[in-house]
Design a protein around this motif. Structure first.
Motif, short mmCIF file in Angstrom:
data_model
loop_
_atom_site.label_atom_id
_atom_site.label_comp_id
_atom_site.label_asym_id
_atom_site.label_seq_id
_atom_site.Cartn_x
_atom_site.Cartn_y
_atom_site.Cartn_z
N LEU A 6 0.78 -1.30 -0.10
CA LEU A 6 0.09 -0.20 -0.12
C LEU A 6 0.95 1.28 0.16
O LEU A 6 0.62 2.21 -0.56
CB LEU A 6 -1.04 0.02 1.14
CG LEU A 6 -2.07 -0.97 1.18
CD1 LEU A 6 -2.81 -0.84 2.45
CD2 LEU A 6 -2.85 -1.27 -0.16
N ALA A 7 2.19 1.21 0.97
CA ALA A 7 2.78 2.41 0.86
C ALA A 7 3.48 2.64 -0.78
O ALA A 7 3.54 3.77 -1.01
CB ALA A 7 3.97 2.08 1.85
N ARG A 8 3.82 1.50 -1.43
CA ARG A 8 4.28 1.58 -2.81
C ARG A 8 3.27 2.39 -3.65
O ARG A 8 3.69 3.12 -4.66
CB ARG A 8 4.48 0.04 -3.18
CG ARG A 8 5.40 0.17 -4.61
CD ARG A 8 4.96 -1.26 -5.16
NE ARG A 8 3.70 -1.56 -5.18
CZ ARG A 8 2.98 -2.96 -5.14
NH1 ARG A 8 4.12 -3.81 -4.91
NH2 ARG A 8 1.95 -3.25 -5.30
N ASP A 9 1.95 1.79 -3.39
CA ASP A 9 0.95 2.43 -4.30
C ASP A 9 0.20 3.61 -4.05
O ASP A 9 -0.51 4.17 -4.49
CB ASP A 9 -0.17 1.12 -4.39
CG ASP A 9 0.16 0.15 -4.97
OD1 ASP A 9 1.16 0.03 -5.80
OD2 ASP A 9 -0.38 -0.87 -4.50
N GLN A 10 0.87 4.23 -2.59
CA GLN A 10 0.03 5.56 -2.27
C GLN A 10 0.01 6.73 -3.21
O GLN A 10 -1.11 7.19 -3.33
CB GLN A 10 0.91 6.15 -1.08
CG GLN A 10 0.29 7.39 -0.23
CD GLN A 10 -0.83 6.79 0.46
OE1 GLN A 10 -0.79 6.02 1.10
NE2 GLN A 10 -2.20 7.44 -0.11
N GLN A 11 0.84 6.90 -4.11
CA GLN A 11 1.03 7.99 -4.93
C GLN A 11 -0.05 7.71 -6.20
O GLN A 11 -1.01 8.66 -6.36
CB GLN A 11 2.18 8.18 -5.80
CG GLN A 11 2.70 9.41 -6.75
CD GLN A 11 4.04 9.61 -7.07
OE1 GLN A 11 4.68 8.71 -6.98
NE2 GLN A 11 4.29 10.85 -7.66
#
Length: 345
Positions: free
Chosen positions: A220-225
């Motif tokens: 999820l952190a990777r996909d935040q943007q």
């Protein structure tokens, strides 16, 4: 200690212990669990010999996969809507109580944790996930809403992650649940029993520090943007348009998940997440919806398709978002019949 075949309630040392004991039903939360938990927590709040509460579940598959959907379906089919609403009122009161519980409340979120399972874990003060955890709020797919205070948890997730998780029902691993604010502590499953034993032996939540580990990197952190860019729209159609225009594999997967869900539920989930300024307000909005969903929404059809007939092919009342009448949306947002319940007492 108010135990039943569905829940084990006991005291071990200075720890009040609650174990969900419905592994064949994936520990689905039912009336016996709600009533038993609430009564036990009330007793232990006033008991000076109880230092903390530890909540876990039997079985390797699930902490709790949600509420007892089959019971609600049968109530709806029998015209017993009042009993379903009574269950939701009691469940939401329990969720609110857990959130403000004055003693440490340690929830072991091992295995599947969805819907009602989030309600009896995600509001606790100490929420443990493992390398075996799978956390989700998939209510849109069954014609419900992110309830049990879930809209409040989602609104506190980073950026627009709450909208993404609520509309798509995306599954979170343990590290994702911590990133999104649904959990706090990561413990490898192989060490989980030792961690629980230490809590019981010491009666002190500081024992968790010896077992806690840094979680793996969160997807999820990777996909935040991309989440923040595509889920910032003012409405569900705006978000869906942004996903179509982007056209990436990630975006089209998210779009497909929204399109499979109930159009009415999607509208109400976005509204609920963006209006959940407090847990009390979130539960109020959620109850307004669920108290009417058996008559005016898609929940009965969603349960039929996913739980009863298992054809996974629901026929929603409205074919798409644009077909949902404004008056139905207004009804689902309006004060509950007889007045909004007070979940703080």
């Amino acid at each position: 200690m108010n135990s039943s075949e569905d829940i084990s309630i006991r005291v071990e040392g200075r720890v009040g212990r609650i174990t969900l004991t419905r592994p064949k039903a994936l520990n689905a939360v039912n009336q016996a669990i709600v009533d038993g938990m609430y009564a036990a927590l009330k007793r232990w709040e006033m008991d000076p010999d109880i230092a903390l509460v530890l909540v876990d579940a039997e079985g390797e598959k699930a902490f709790s996969a949600g509420g007892d959907l089959a019971s609600i379906y049968n109530a709806a089919k029998s015209g017993e809507i009042a009993s379903a609403n009574s269950f939701w009122r009691g469940e939401y009161r329990l969720n609110a109580y857990i959130d403000r519980y004055p003693k440490p409340y340690v929830a072991v979120m091992d295995g599947i944790v969805m819907g009602g399972g989030v309600g009896v874990s995600g509001h606790g003060s100490h929420r443990i996930v493992t390398d075996n955890s799978m956390v989700a709020m998939p209510e849109c797919a069954i014609g419900l809403i992110t309830d049990v205070g879930g809209s409040y948890l989602l609104t506190r997730a980073p950026g627009h992650m709450g909208e993404y998780l609520g509309l798509t029902g995306a599954r979170m691993k343990g590290e994702d649940a911590i990133y999104a604010g649904f959990a706090d502590v990561y413990v490898h499953r192989a060490r989980l029993e030792d961690a629980k034993a230490a809590l019981v032996a010491e009666g002190d939540v500081s024992a968790l520090a010896r077992f806690e580990e840094a979680p793996p990197p969160s997807a999820l952190a990777r996909d935040q943007q991309i989440v923040d860019r595509l889920f910032a729209g003012a409405s569900v159609p705006d978000i869906m348009d942004a996903l179509r225009i982007d056209g990436s594999e990630w975006a089209l997967k998210a779009l497909g998940a929204i399109e499979k869900g109930s159009p009415l539920s999607a509208i109400m989930i976005l509204s609920a997440v963006r209006d959940a300024s407090s847990l009390e307000r979130a539960l109020r909005n959620e109850y307004r919806f669920v108290s009417r969903v058996l008559e005016h929404g898609d929940f009965v059809e969603g349960i039929r398709a996913i739980v009863i007939d298992k054809d996974r092919n629901p026929t929603w009342r409205y074919k798409d978002i644009d077909a949902v009448p404004a008056e139905i949306i207004a009804l689902m947002r309006s004060e509950a019949e007889g007045g909004d319940p007070d979940f703080l007492n």
